[in-house]
Design an enzyme around this catalytic site. Structure first.
Site, PDB file in Angstrom:
ATOM      1  N   LYS A  13       7.060  10.721 -11.972  1.00 54.61           N
ATOM      2  CA  LYS A  13       8.517  10.501 -11.976  1.00 54.61           C
ATOM      3  C   LYS A  13       8.895   9.273 -12.797  1.00 54.61           C
ATOM      4  O   LYS A  13       9.787   9.324 -13.629  1.00 54.61           O
ATOM      5  CB  LYS A  13       9.070  10.301 -10.542  1.00 54.61           C
ATOM      6  CG  LYS A  13       8.860  11.467  -9.610  1.00 54.61           C
ATOM      7  CD  LYS A  13       9.538  11.227  -8.270  1.00 54.61           C
ATOM      8  CE  LYS A  13       9.027  10.026  -7.505  1.00 54.61           C
ATOM      9  NZ  LYS A  13       7.636  10.133  -7.015  1.00 54.61           N
ATOM     10  N   ARG A  88      15.011  10.726  -0.579  1.00 51.38           N
ATOM     11  CA  ARG A  88      13.693  11.057  -0.031  1.00 51.38           C
ATOM     12  C   ARG A  88      13.802  11.723   1.330  1.00 51.38           C
ATOM     13  O   ARG A  88      12.773  12.085   1.899  1.00 51.38           O
ATOM     14  CB  ARG A  88      12.877   9.771   0.123  1.00 51.38           C
ATOM     15  CG  ARG A  88      11.856   9.528  -0.984  1.00 51.38           C
ATOM     16  CD  ARG A  88      11.196   8.197  -0.666  1.00 51.38           C
ATOM     17  NE  ARG A  88       9.903   7.980  -1.228  1.00 51.38           N
ATOM     18  CZ  ARG A  88       9.671   7.367  -2.389  1.00 51.38           C
ATOM     19  NH1 ARG A  88      10.663   6.992  -3.146  1.00 51.38           N
ATOM     20  NH2 ARG A  88       8.441   7.144  -2.778  1.00 51.38           N
ATOM     21  N   ARG A 127      -3.859   4.051 -11.497  1.00 55.35           N
ATOM     22  CA  ARG A 127      -2.712   3.134 -11.653  1.00 55.35           C
ATOM     23  C   ARG A 127      -3.021   1.796 -10.989  1.00 55.35           C
ATOM     24  O   ARG A 127      -2.699   0.739 -11.523  1.00 55.35           O
ATOM     25  CB  ARG A 127      -1.461   3.776 -11.038  1.00 55.35           C
ATOM     26  CG  ARG A 127      -0.222   2.899 -11.097  1.00 55.35           C
ATOM     27  CD  ARG A 127       1.035   3.696 -10.829  1.00 55.35           C
ATOM     28  NE  ARG A 127       1.231   3.994  -9.434  1.00 55.35           N
ATOM     29  CZ  ARG A 127       2.166   4.833  -8.957  1.00 55.35           C
ATOM     30  NH1 ARG A 127       2.973   5.469  -9.794  1.00 55.35           N
ATOM     31  NH2 ARG A 127       2.296   5.048  -7.672  1.00 55.35           N
ATOM     32  N   ARG A 135       0.422  -3.309  -6.804  1.00 56.24           N
ATOM     33  CA  ARG A 135       1.138  -2.626  -5.724  1.00 56.24           C
ATOM     34  C   ARG A 135       0.257  -2.501  -4.492  1.00 56.24           C
ATOM     35  O   ARG A 135      -0.769  -1.829  -4.530  1.00 56.24           O
ATOM     36  CB  ARG A 135       1.572  -1.228  -6.185  1.00 56.24           C
ATOM     37  CG  ARG A 135       2.819  -1.246  -7.021  1.00 56.24           C
ATOM     38  CD  ARG A 135       3.263   0.150  -7.368  1.00 56.24           C
ATOM     39  NE  ARG A 135       3.650   0.936  -6.197  1.00 56.24           N
ATOM     40  CZ  ARG A 135       4.337   2.078  -6.289  1.00 56.24           C
ATOM     41  NH1 ARG A 135       4.697   2.536  -7.461  1.00 56.24           N
ATOM     42  NH2 ARG A 135       4.652   2.731  -5.197  1.00 56.24           N
ATOM     43  N   ARG A 146       1.491   8.171   2.238  1.00 54.51           N
ATOM     44  CA  ARG A 146       2.716   8.473   1.466  1.00 54.51           C
ATOM     45  C   ARG A 146       2.810   9.963   1.148  1.00 54.51           C
ATOM     46  O   ARG A 146       3.907  10.527   1.131  1.00 54.51           O
ATOM     47  CB  ARG A 146       2.740   7.624   0.180  1.00 54.51           C
ATOM     48  CG  ARG A 146       3.056   6.148   0.476  1.00 54.51           C
ATOM     49  CD  ARG A 146       2.563   5.214  -0.623  1.00 54.51           C
ATOM     50  NE  ARG A 146       3.235   5.421  -1.882  1.00 54.51           N
ATOM     51  CZ  ARG A 146       2.704   5.134  -3.077  1.00 54.51           C
ATOM     52  NH1 ARG A 146       1.475   4.641  -3.167  1.00 54.51           N
ATOM     53  NH2 ARG A 146       3.401   5.334  -4.157  1.00 54.51           N
TER      54      ARG A 146
HETATM   55  P1  AMP Z   1       8.108   4.574  -5.058  1.00 54.39           P
HETATM   56  O1  AMP Z   1       7.979   3.489  -6.070  1.00 54.39           O
HETATM   57  O2  AMP Z   1       9.261   5.488  -5.322  1.00 54.39           O
HETATM   58  O3  AMP Z   1       6.823   5.319  -4.840  1.00 54.39           O
HETATM   59  O4  AMP Z   1       8.465   3.856  -3.668  1.00 54.39           O
HETATM   60  C1  AMP Z   1       7.569   2.919  -3.078  1.00 54.39           C
HETATM   61  C2  AMP Z   1       7.937   2.712  -1.613  1.00 54.39           C
HETATM   62  O5  AMP Z   1       9.269   2.195  -1.503  1.00 54.39           O
HETATM   63  C3  AMP Z   1       7.947   3.971  -0.749  1.00 54.39           C
HETATM   64  O6  AMP Z   1       6.656   4.327  -0.276  1.00 54.39           O
HETATM   65  C4  AMP Z   1       8.867   3.535   0.387  1.00 54.39           C
HETATM   66  O7  AMP Z   1       8.235   2.647   1.274  1.00 54.39           O
HETATM   67  C5  AMP Z   1       9.942   2.735  -0.377  1.00 54.39           C
HETATM   68  N1  AMP Z   1      11.025   3.618  -0.866  1.00 54.39           N
HETATM   69  C6  AMP Z   1      11.342   3.884  -2.161  1.00 54.39           C
HETATM   70  N2  AMP Z   1      12.377   4.721  -2.244  1.00 54.39           N
HETATM   71  C7  AMP Z   1      12.741   5.006  -0.966  1.00 54.39           C
HETATM   72  C8  AMP Z   1      13.718   5.850  -0.385  1.00 54.39           C
HETATM   73  N3  AMP Z   1      14.552   6.579  -1.136  1.00 54.39           N
HETATM   74  N4  AMP Z   1      13.788   5.903   0.970  1.00 54.39           N
HETATM   75  C9  AMP Z   1      12.964   5.175   1.750  1.00 54.39           C
HETATM   76  N5  AMP Z   1      11.998   4.380   1.270  1.00 54.39           N
HETATM   77  C10 AMP Z   1      11.872   4.293  -0.074  1.00 54.39           C
END
Ligand code: AMP
Length: 189
Positions: A13, A88, A127, A135, A146
């Site tokens: 993404k 999400r 990554r 991260r 996740r």
């Molecule tokens: P990502 O970079 O999109 O993989 O997001 C990393 C982490 O941020 C996720 O595992 C969640 O803990 C939090 N997060 C990101 N976007 C959301 C969302 N829309 N709703 C809830 N938690 C989020």
């Protein structure tokens, strides 16, 4: 152009969003990036979110809805935006519907980037190596968490957007430029 990129962690993404930003001249709106910036800056939001993000759970709908609502009000989102990692949950999708309705605008498409679990684990471990462990949530144990959260809470959005006639699925296992080409073709249809 108002797009959502939907897909499990590691599906590509973020990579595709950055390419589409260049191609269409609209901003990427990544709730994950916004949360990580807040965590790094130790803002009140960051302090609240850190433990949740680190263990691979979702931050509350109210918090992320607030982040997105504020971000969508910015001038650079007027011509459009690419949502990466939001919504999400169904509750977030419903909140987004209300936000867009208030602004009198509509989504153009929701792109689902599909990928199989083993490949996702491989990519995320890669990554983590490349980023030197930047991260805390990019390790196999948290990633599996996740992925479970994705199937339970986020995968229902596929049916939600499919019913609205907005969903376009692409094979995220293909090389990056092929995925981009398929996304562009789907958008420009
Ligand atoms: P990502 O970079 O999109 O993989 O997001 C990393 C982490 O941020 C996720 O595992 C969640 O803990 C939090 N997060 C990101 N976007 C959301 C969302 N829309 N709703 C809830 N938690 C989020």
């Amino acid at each position: 152009m108002r797009l959502i990129l939907l897909g499990p962690p590691g599906a590509g993404k973020g990579t595709q969003a950055k390419i589409l930003v260049e191609a269409y001249g609209i901003p990427q709106l990544s709730t994950g990036d916004i949360l990580r910036a807040a965590i790094a800056a130790k803002t009140p939001l960051g302090l609240e979110a850190k433990a949740i993000v680190d263990r691979g759970d979702l931050v509350s709908d109210a918090v992320v809805n607030g982040i997105v609502s504020e971000r969508l009000d910015a001038d650079d989102c007027k011509p459009g935006f690419i949502l990466d990692g939001f919504p999400r949950t169904i509750a977030q999708a419903e909140a987004l519907d209300r936000m867009l309705q208030d602004k009198g605008v509509k989504l153009d498409a929701v792109i689902e980037i599909k990928a199989d679990a083993d490949e996702l684990v491989r990519r995320v471990i890669q990554r983590a190596k490349e980023s030197g462990g930047a991260r805390a949530d990019d390790n196999e144990e948290v990633l599996r968490k996740r992925l479970g959260v994705y199937s339970d809470q986020t995968a229902p959005l596929v049916a939600y957007y499919s019913q609205k006639g907005l969903l376009k699925a692409v094979d995220g296992m293909a090389p990056v430029d092929e995925v981009t080409a398929v996304i562009k073709a789907a958008i420009d249809q």
